[in-house]
Write a protein that holds these residues in place. Structure first.
Motif, PDB file in Angstrom:
ATOM      1  N   LEU A  92     -15.945  65.248  23.399  1.00  0.00           N
ATOM      2  CA  LEU A  92     -14.592  66.544  23.307  1.00  0.00           C
ATOM      3  C   LEU A  92     -13.404  66.200  22.616  1.00  0.00           C
ATOM      4  CD1 LEU A  92     -16.384  69.027  24.650  1.00  0.00           C
ATOM      5  CD2 LEU A  92     -17.737  67.646  22.721  1.00  0.00           C
ATOM      6  N   LYS A  93     -13.212  66.156  21.369  1.00  0.00           N
ATOM      7  CA  LYS A  93     -11.844  65.647  21.678  1.00  0.00           C
ATOM      8  C   LYS A  93     -10.974  66.605  20.665  1.00  0.00           C
ATOM      9  CE  LYS A  93     -10.907  60.943  20.688  1.00  0.00           C
ATOM     10  NZ  LYS A  93     -10.649  59.161  20.457  1.00  0.00           N
ATOM     11  N   LEU A  94      -9.330  67.841  20.532  1.00  0.00           N
ATOM     12  CA  LEU A  94      -9.199  68.652  20.535  1.00  0.00           C
ATOM     13  C   LEU A  94      -8.738  68.792  19.033  1.00  0.00           C
ATOM     14  CD1 LEU A  94      -9.015  69.510  23.020  1.00  0.00           C
ATOM     15  CD2 LEU A  94      -6.121  70.427  22.529  1.00  0.00           C
ATOM     16  N   LYS A  95      -9.202  69.879  18.229  1.00  0.00           N
ATOM     17  CA  LYS A  95      -8.991  70.041  16.872  1.00  0.00           C
ATOM     18  C   LYS A  95      -7.465  69.745  16.665  1.00  0.00           C
ATOM     19  CE  LYS A  95     -13.632  71.943  15.395  1.00  0.00           C
ATOM     20  NZ  LYS A  95     -13.956  73.312  14.922  1.00  0.00           N
ATOM     21  N   SER A  98      -6.468  74.316  17.465  1.00  0.00           N
ATOM     22  CA  SER A  98      -7.557  74.306  18.738  1.00  0.00           C
ATOM     23  C   SER A  98      -7.414  75.312  19.057  1.00  0.00           C
ATOM     24  CB  SER A  98      -7.186  73.517  19.442  1.00  0.00           C
ATOM     25  OG  SER A  98      -5.520  73.537  20.464  1.00  0.00           O
ATOM     26  N   VAL A 110     -12.802  72.099  19.902  1.00  0.00           N
ATOM     27  CA  VAL A 110     -12.843  71.183  19.737  1.00  0.00           C
ATOM     28  C   VAL A 110     -14.079  70.034  18.788  1.00  0.00           C
ATOM     29  CG1 VAL A 110     -12.124  70.694  22.233  1.00  0.00           C
ATOM     30  CG2 VAL A 110     -15.206  71.525  21.462  1.00  0.00           C
ATOM     31  N   GLN A 111     -14.283  69.211  18.911  1.00  0.00           N
ATOM     32  CA  GLN A 111     -14.562  67.914  17.714  1.00  0.00           C
ATOM     33  C   GLN A 111     -15.476  67.092  18.978  1.00  0.00           C
ATOM     34  OE1 GLN A 111     -12.443  66.222  13.901  1.00  0.00           O
ATOM     35  NE2 GLN A 111     -10.632  66.178  15.534  1.00  0.00           N
ATOM     36  N   THR A 112     -16.938  67.347  18.453  1.00  0.00           N
ATOM     37  CA  THR A 112     -17.479  65.891  19.165  1.00  0.00           C
ATOM     38  C   THR A 112     -17.067  64.752  18.256  1.00  0.00           C
ATOM     39  OG1 THR A 112     -19.044  65.895  17.597  1.00  0.00           O
ATOM     40  CG2 THR A 112     -19.897  67.682  19.501  1.00  0.00           C
ATOM     41  N   VAL A 128      -7.432  68.329  30.096  1.00  0.00           N
ATOM     42  CA  VAL A 128      -7.029  67.746  29.396  1.00  0.00           C
ATOM     43  C   VAL A 128      -6.529  66.714  29.079  1.00  0.00           C
ATOM     44  CG1 VAL A 128      -7.527  69.995  27.509  1.00  0.00           C
ATOM     45  CG2 VAL A 128      -5.176  68.950  28.374  1.00  0.00           C
ATOM     46  N   HIS A 225      -1.706  75.163  18.307  1.00  0.00           N
ATOM     47  CA  HIS A 225      -2.686  75.792  20.094  1.00  0.00           C
ATOM     48  C   HIS A 225      -1.870  76.369  21.082  1.00  0.00           C
ATOM     49  CE1 HIS A 225      -3.363  71.356  18.778  1.00  0.00           C
ATOM     50  NE2 HIS A 225      -2.239  71.177  18.322  1.00  0.00           N
ATOM     51  N   GLN A 250      -8.250  64.872  24.709  1.00  0.00           N
ATOM     52  CA  GLN A 250      -9.716  64.739  24.382  1.00  0.00           C
ATOM     53  C   GLN A 250     -10.260  65.536  25.809  1.00  0.00           C
ATOM     54  OE1 GLN A 250     -10.374  60.439  24.624  1.00  0.00           O
ATOM     55  NE2 GLN A 250     -11.291  60.979  26.379  1.00  0.00           N
ATOM     56  N   VAL A 251     -11.253  66.165  26.758  1.00  0.00           N
ATOM     57  CA  VAL A 251     -11.309  67.680  27.128  1.00  0.00           C
ATOM     58  C   VAL A 251     -12.415  66.136  28.212  1.00  0.00           C
ATOM     59  CG1 VAL A 251     -13.053  68.977  28.331  1.00  0.00           C
ATOM     60  CG2 VAL A 251     -12.333  69.169  25.859  1.00  0.00           C
TER      61      VAL A 251
END
Length: 486
Positions: A92-95, A98, A110-112, A128, A225, A250-251
Motif C-alpha cells: 500500500l503506497k501513500l496517496k 493522504s 493509500v493506493q494499492t 511507513v 498529510h 509505503q505502508v
C-alpha cells in the motif's frame, strides 16, 4: 558443514529482508554489500572507464541496481551472463494527498500497488517507510536530496469489522473495498487535537504564516498529510517539517522476518517475492567474483540486474521494460570497442536467468497444481514453462540451467500452470523480447505469494544461492559446447 552453510545463507537473507522494507532500502542494502566486496559505483550520467578484471555497479532511481564483474579475458562482442530479479513487492503506497479524517479518526489514504492479497493487511501492526526529498541550505545556497526513512515502531492499523456487524463474512467470504475499507487508522481526532492545542500554546511553535502573508512550506505540506506523520518523518531524518518537499512512502509490516517452523525449516517474511531471489543472486555474484582468480579465465561479464516495478508491469524508466538492460550491455561493450556491430553479437552470446519466486504445492489446495508439475518446498529452483510465452524458457535455455545443477548435484523442479487457469509472468519475456537475449525463467518455491506474510524453505535459499553461483562460474565453458543456430 552443509547445515551450517545452509543456515548462514538463510540468516544473511533474514538480515537483508529486515533491512529492506522498500525497494529503495533493498537497493541501499545491495550497495553496501557490493561496496564492502570491492565493487566500484559508476554513474549513468558520466562516461565509464571500465577495465577487464574489475567490478562495478550503478543504480537508477535508487530502486533499480545493476552490478557486473568483467572477466580478465573479456573482449567486446563477448557475452553477458545475467541473473535478473526485482526489488518491489505488492504493498500500500501513500496517496499524494493522504490526509483523511472521518468518524473521529485520522486515517491515511493509500493506493494499492500490484496484486496483493489485501485481506492479509488487516489487523497487522503497520508503519511507513520510503524516501523523502528534502531541502538543504548551506552558506546561502539551496540544494535538494533524497533520504531514506523508516519508522520502526507500529503507528497504524487496518482494523477488521467485528463479526457481530458482518454476520455472513464466514459464509460469503471477506470482501474488501480497497478504496473505502483499506485505510490505515493513524490516531483519533480528539487525541490529536488535544496534543495540537498544547503545542500551539507555545508561541515559538505556532508561527505558520510568513511575513509577506504567504503560507509556509509546513502549512502547505500539512494540508496534504497528517502532521503526525510528517513530524515522525522529520524527527527520523533529522530535519524540520518545513524542509520536506515531497516523498514516496509505503505502508510496511513491523513484524520481522524469521527462521521458523517446528524444525526451523521455514522462513516467515514479507517480500520474499522477490527479495529472496534478489539476495541469492547478489550474494552469488559477490562470492563468484570475490578474488582475482575468480575472473582470471572468464571471457564474459557476470551480472546481476535487480529491477523495480515488476509487480505493475515493468513499464517505467527503471523497470525491466525500460532500456536499462540494453543500456548496460551497450555501454560495457562500447567501453572496450566502439564498433556498433559488436553489441548484437554480444547479445546473441548472452544468457539471462529470470529469477522470480514460484508456486509451491499447497497442501490445502492441491487441485490448483497440474498433476505432473507440483513443485515442493526443499526441492530446489523451479524451472517455469509456458507454451504461450508467459515464461521465456525453451528447451535450450532449460537444458543449460539444468546441466549446471546436475554437475553440482543441485536439485531442480519443473512447473507449468493448468490449462484451465491463467498464468502469471515475469521480467523474463519482457527482456527476452526487448533485448533478444536467451532466457530461462526460474524461481524458488514458496507459499502465500503476495500475502503480507509469505513463507519459503531454508533449503531452497541455499539451493538458489548455490545454483546461481555455479551458473556464474560455469556458464562460459558450458555454453561453448552447445550448438544451435549454425
Amino acid at each position: 558443514m552443509q547445515k551450517m552453510q545452509e543456515n548462514t545463507v538463510a540468516s544473511e537473507l533474514i538480515n537483508f529482508l529486515n533491512a529492506s522494507p522498500t525497494a529503495f532500502h533493498a537497493v541501499e542494502e545491495a550497495k553496501k554489500r557490493l561496496r564492502n566486496a570491492g565493487y566500484e559505483q559508476v554513474s549513468e550520467r558520466q562516461d565509464w572507464n571500465l577495465e577487464a578484471g574489475k567490478r562495478y555497479f550503478f543504480t537508477r532511481n535508487h530502486s533499480t541496481i545493476v552490478a557486473f564483474a568483467i572477466g580478465n579475458k573479456f573482449e567486446a562482442g563477448n557475452g553477458f551472463y545475467i541473473v535478473g530479479a526485482h526489488t518491489d513487492s505488492p504493498c500500500l503506497k501513500l496517496k499524494p494527498v493522504s490526509k483523511v479524517t472521518k468518524g473521529g479518526y485520522l486515517k491515511v489514504g493509500v493506493q494499492t500497488y500490484g496484486s496483493g492479497l489485501w485481506h492479509t493487511w488487516f489487523d497487522r501492526d503497520l508503519t511507513v517507510a520510503g524516501r523523502v526529498i528534502i531541502k538543504e541550505e548551506k552558506d546561502g545556497s539551496v540544494s535538494y536530496s533524497h533520504r531514506l526513512v523508516r519508522i520502526e515502531e507500529p503507528i497504524m492499523r487496518v482494523p477488521t469489522i467485528a463479526i457481530h456487524l458482518d454476520r455472513n463474512v464466514n459464509s460469503d467470504g471477506f470482501k474488501v473495498n480497497t478504496e473505502t475499507q483499506l485505510l490505515p487508522v493513524l490516531a483519533t481526532s480528539i487525541k490529536t487535537e488535544l496534543n495540537k492545542a498544547i503545542a500551539e500554546s507555545d508561541p515559538l511553535k505556532s508561527e505558520e504564516t510568513l511575513a509577506d502573508g504567504k503560507k509556509s512550506d509546513k502549512v502547505m505540506i500539512n494540508s496534504k498529510h497528517h502532521s503526525l506523520v510528517l513530524e515522525m518523518i522529520a524527527n527520523q531524518i533529522g530535519c524540520k517539517v518545513d524542509d520536506i518537499c515531497d516523498f514516496e512512502l509505503q505502508v510496511c509490516d513491523t513484524q520481522p522476518s524469521v527462521i521458523a517452523g517446528a524444525a526451523k525449516e521455514f522462513i516467515f517474511s514479507g517480500r520474499l517475492d522477490n527479495l529472496c531471489s534478489s539476495f541469492c543472486s547478489l550474494k552469488a555474484l559477490i562470492d563468484a567474483t570475490s578474488s582475482e582468480s575468480d575472473l582470471k579465465d572468464e571471457s564474459g561479464v557476470r551480472m546481476v540486474a535487480l529491477f523495480d516495478h515488476e509487480e505493475v508491469g515493468s513499464n517505467s524508466a527503471q523497470g525491466a521494460g525500460s532500456p536499462v538492460m540494453l543500456d548496460a550491455l551497450s555501454r560495457i561493450t562500447s567501453s572496450f570497442d566502439s564498433d556498433s556491430k559488436l553489441l548484437p553479437k554480444a547479445i546473441q552470446s548472452s544468457y539471462l536467468v529470470s529469477a522470480d519466486m514460484a508456486h509451491a504445492l499447497h497442501p490445502n489446495y492441491m487441485d490448483k497444481h497440474e498433476e505432473n508439475h507440483q513443485p515442493k518446498l526443499h526441492g530446489g529452483l523451479v524451472i517455469k514453462h509456458n507454451a504461450n510465452q508467459r515464461y521465456a524458457t525453451n528447451a535450450v535455455t532449460s537444458f543449460l540451467f539444468r546441466e549446471i545443477a546436475s554437475k553440482h548435484n543441485i536439485p531442480t523442479q519443473d512447473f507449468v500452470v493448468r490449462n484451465d487457469m491463467a498464468c502469471g509472468s515475469t521480467i523474463g519475456p519482457i527482456l527476452a523480447s526487448g533485448v533478444g537475449i536467451r532466457t530461462v525463467d526460474v524461481g524458488a518455491p514458496q507459499l502465500s505469494m503476495h500475502s503480507i506474510r509469505e513463507m519459503c524453505a531454508v533449503d531452497d535459499v541455499k539451493h538458489s544461492y548455490e545454483h546461481f553461483k555455479a551458473f556464474f562460474q560455469d556458464f562460459s565453458n558450458l555454453d561453448a559446447k552447445i550448438t544451435v543456430d549454425i
